[in-house]
Structures are given as structure tokens and as C-alpha cells.
Design an enzyme around this catalytic site. Structure first.
Site, short mmCIF file in Angstrom:
data_model
loop_
_atom_site.label_atom_id
_atom_site.label_comp_id
_atom_site.label_asym_id
_atom_site.label_seq_id
_atom_site.Cartn_x
_atom_site.Cartn_y
_atom_site.Cartn_z
N ASP A 97 5.86 0.53 12.60
CA ASP A 97 6.17 -0.60 13.49
C ASP A 97 7.36 -0.19 14.36
OD1 ASP A 97 4.23 -2.56 12.49
OD2 ASP A 97 5.36 -2.36 10.64
N GLN A 106 6.87 -15.18 12.55
CA GLN A 106 6.48 -14.05 13.39
C GLN A 106 4.99 -14.05 13.74
OE1 GLN A 106 7.85 -11.21 10.21
NE2 GLN A 106 6.15 -9.97 10.92
N HIS A 124 0.86 -1.19 0.00
CA HIS A 124 0.00 0.00 0.00
C HIS A 124 0.90 1.24 0.00
CE1 HIS A 124 1.10 0.17 4.21
NE2 HIS A 124 0.60 -1.05 4.40
N ARG A 139 -1.60 3.71 7.54
CA ARG A 139 -1.73 2.69 6.49
C ARG A 139 -1.17 1.36 7.00
NH1 ARG A 139 -3.70 3.50 1.10
NH2 ARG A 139 -3.98 5.74 0.89
N SER A 140 -1.93 0.31 6.79
CA SER A 140 -1.50 -1.02 7.22
C SER A 140 -2.18 -2.05 6.34
CB SER A 140 -1.91 -1.24 8.69
OG SER A 140 -1.86 -2.62 9.00
N HIS A 193 4.13 1.26 2.05
CA HIS A 193 5.27 0.55 1.46
C HIS A 193 5.89 1.37 0.32
CE1 HIS A 193 2.84 -2.99 2.98
NE2 HIS A 193 3.99 -3.18 3.57
O1 PAF Z 1 7.16 -5.26 8.79
C1 PAF Z 1 6.98 -6.31 8.16
O2 PAF Z 1 6.27 -6.35 7.15
C2 PAF Z 1 7.67 -7.59 8.64
O3 PAF Z 1 7.70 -7.64 10.02
C3 PAF Z 1 9.05 -7.79 8.03
C4 PAF Z 1 10.01 -6.68 8.45
C5 PAF Z 1 8.96 -7.82 6.51
C6 PAF Z 1 9.65 -9.11 8.50
O4 PAF Z 1 8.87 -10.19 8.10
#
Ligand code: PAF
Length: 282
Positions: free
Chosen positions: A152, A62, A35, A186-187, A38
Site C-alpha cells: 500500500d 476508510q 495472510h 498478497r492481499s 501480514h
Molecule cells: O493497511 C491496512 O490494513 C489499513 O489501511 C490500516 C493501516 C490497518 C488502517 O486501517
């Protein structure tokens, strides 16, 4: 034109060719569902490097067992088209078999104590999983610069500490949060929100604004103001609201003066939203 590499060998060949030309390489690690947030990372990467590699990998390490790994939005075709428009040079899109060792013994980077607070308390093991894959991507790609979003905040802090404490030869570039018109950060997870949830979600940036407006009255006043903004919204459940020293990520008390970071995490329906804002306590 954006070249797609799906194997470690292929992305390394692209980067080796770039380095052979004397180019500086930036890596933008993502989990796809790209989005405007990014794209701001890609734009910054283009400013600080000659060749931009964007990785798209939904990292299973994760996600907790009850989290949204299976339903996390995935659309590689749309991501590829966006990266083409944004001027990314290489899309690195490995599958899990390529990136995670088959028959591996579960070796992880340990995020340490700051990995266990705030997001880490709600999502045990999350930051070990993030740091493990980020370190792996840095080894695989070998960029001069790695670009991350301030959205983040705890992730950025821990990636910075990992780079410093493990002497990873890469510069960290942090880009400010991109917001919707109404202030929502934005997420990729915003896609989960229905219209009602979307309206409730506005309470998250509103809480940060309220905290910012109360900064001249100290930490306790900021927390009370933010809580007040969130309390008005039925359906937004607070996970945490914290004010930390950005240099240590440790909570600050009411007497604190200087730059601080206000962090909020809330659940709207089944969707977790996190956001943060720097403030100055004078
Ligand atoms: O922020 C993210 O999208 C993820 O935590 C990352 C840094 C790509 C690691 O998987």
C-alpha cells in the site's frame, strides 16, 4: 502465547507492562484476514522490537459508501491462530464502539493533496480515514515502531508524512511486498477472486515487470510497456497507471532520472487490485 486485548485499557496495560520491563514495542496495524504478507510484517516487527502488538480492526472510516466494508473478510479465530504461530505477543481486537467515539463529531486527520490523487481520487476520503485510525492506534498503543507493508505504497507515504509533520514519536518500518508464486501481490481482497479472475489478475504484476524492463528507455516507454501488458487481458480494467517520485509522490516526466515508483490499480470483476514496484531510471 498471544494475549488478546479488546479494550483500550487492556492493550495499554500490556504495553505499560512491556515498557516497565524496558521492552521496545512494535505495532503492526491490520484489518485482519491475515495472510503471508501480514506475517512478514510480524516477522519484521519481531526483529526490530521485543514485544509485538498486532491490531485487527476493519476501519469503517476508510471505506466509501459503495465499497466492500460489509463483505470485507473477517475471521478473528483464524487470525488469532496465525498470530500465535507467528509469535505476536498481543492481539488488539477492539470493536467499533471501543475505538470510535460514540457521539463523536467526525474529527479526522486530513491527508492533504497527496490524499486526493491516485487511490485517493478513486476513493475520496479514504486516506483521511486511514490516517485518522492509524494516528488513533498510535496514541492508544504507544509503540516505538510501527510496521507497514510497501504493497500500500500511497498509504505508507502518507503515514510517513503524518508521522514527520505531526511529530508522532514512532519509527516507521516498511516491509517489501509478499507475492504469490505467479507474482500476484498478497492481499486480503484476493479472496474475492474466482479462478478466472485470479488468472486475469496476473496482468497487474506483469504490467509492473514490463515497466521495469523498459526503465532504461524512460518513463513514457515504461508506461507504454505496462499498458501493453494490461491491454492483453480482457476483464482487467485499469484505474490508473502512474510513475511517481517516491520522495514526493508527484508524477515524473519522461526526462526524469533516478529512483521512481510505478503504481498500478486495476479492477478484475468487482475486485480492485493495487500494486507497485520501484525502478531506477538511469
Ligand atoms: O493497511 C491496512 O490494513 C489499513 O489501511 C490500516 C493501516 C490497518 C488502517 O486501517
Amino acid at each position: 502465547m498471544t494475549t488478546t486485548a479488546t479494550t483500550i485499557a487492556a492493550v495499554r496495560a500490556e504495553v505499560a507492562a512491556a515498557h516497565g520491563r524496558g521492552a521496545r514495542v512494535a505495532l503492526v496495524p491490520t484489518m485482519g484476514a491475515l495472510h503471508a504478507g501480514h506475517l512478514a510484517l510480524v516477522a519484521r516487527a519481531r526483529e526490530v522490537a521485543d514485544v509485538v502488538v498486532v491490531s485487527v480492526f476493519v476501519n469503517p472510516l476508510q471505506f466509501g459508501p459503495k465499497e466492500d466494508f460489509a463483505r470485507y473478510p473477517r475471521d478473528l479465530a483464524a487470525d488469532t491462530a496465525l498470530l500465535e504461530t507467528a509469535g505476536a505477543d498481543v492481539l488488539f481486537a477492539p470493536d467499533a464502539a471501543e475505538l470510535l467515539p460514540v457521539g463523536g463529531t467526525g474529527i479526522r486527520v486530513a491527508a492533504g493533496p497527496i490524499g486526493d490523487v491516485l487511490e485517493g481520487r478513486i476513493r475520496p476520503g479514504h486516506f483521511d480515514g486511514v490516517l485518522t485510525i492509524v494516528l488513533k492506534l498510535l496514541h492508544v498503543v504507544g509503540p516505538e515502531v510501527a510496521v507497514f507493508g510497501q504493497k500500500d505504497a500511497q498509504q505508507v507515504f502518507l503515514v510517513g508524512r503524518m508521522i514527520a509533520e505531526l511529530d508522532v514519536p514512532v519509527a516507521l518500518e516498511v516491509v517489501g511486498t509478499v507475492r504469490e508464486e505467479d507474482g500476484l501481490a498478497r492481499s486480503s481482497r484476493n479472496a474475492y477472486l474466482d479462478a478466472h479472475g485470479r488468472a486475469l489478475a496476473r496482468a497487474v504484476p506483469a504490467a509492473l515487470d514490463a515497466a521495469g524492463s523498459a526503465a532504461d528507455r524512460g518513463v513514457d516507454a515504461m508506461v507504454a510497456a505496462a499498458q501493453g501488458a494490461l491491454a492483453g487481458e480482457d476483464g482487467a480494467d485499469l484505474d490508473y497507471l502512474a510513475v511517481v517520485d517516491p520522495a514526493t509522490f508527484r508524477p515524473v516526466d519522461d526526462g526524469y532520472r533516478g529512483r521512481a515508483l510505478v503504481l498500478v490499480a486495476a479492477r478484475v470483476g468487482g475486485t480492485r487490485l493495487i500494486d507497485n514496484r520501484f525502478v531506477h531510471l538511469g
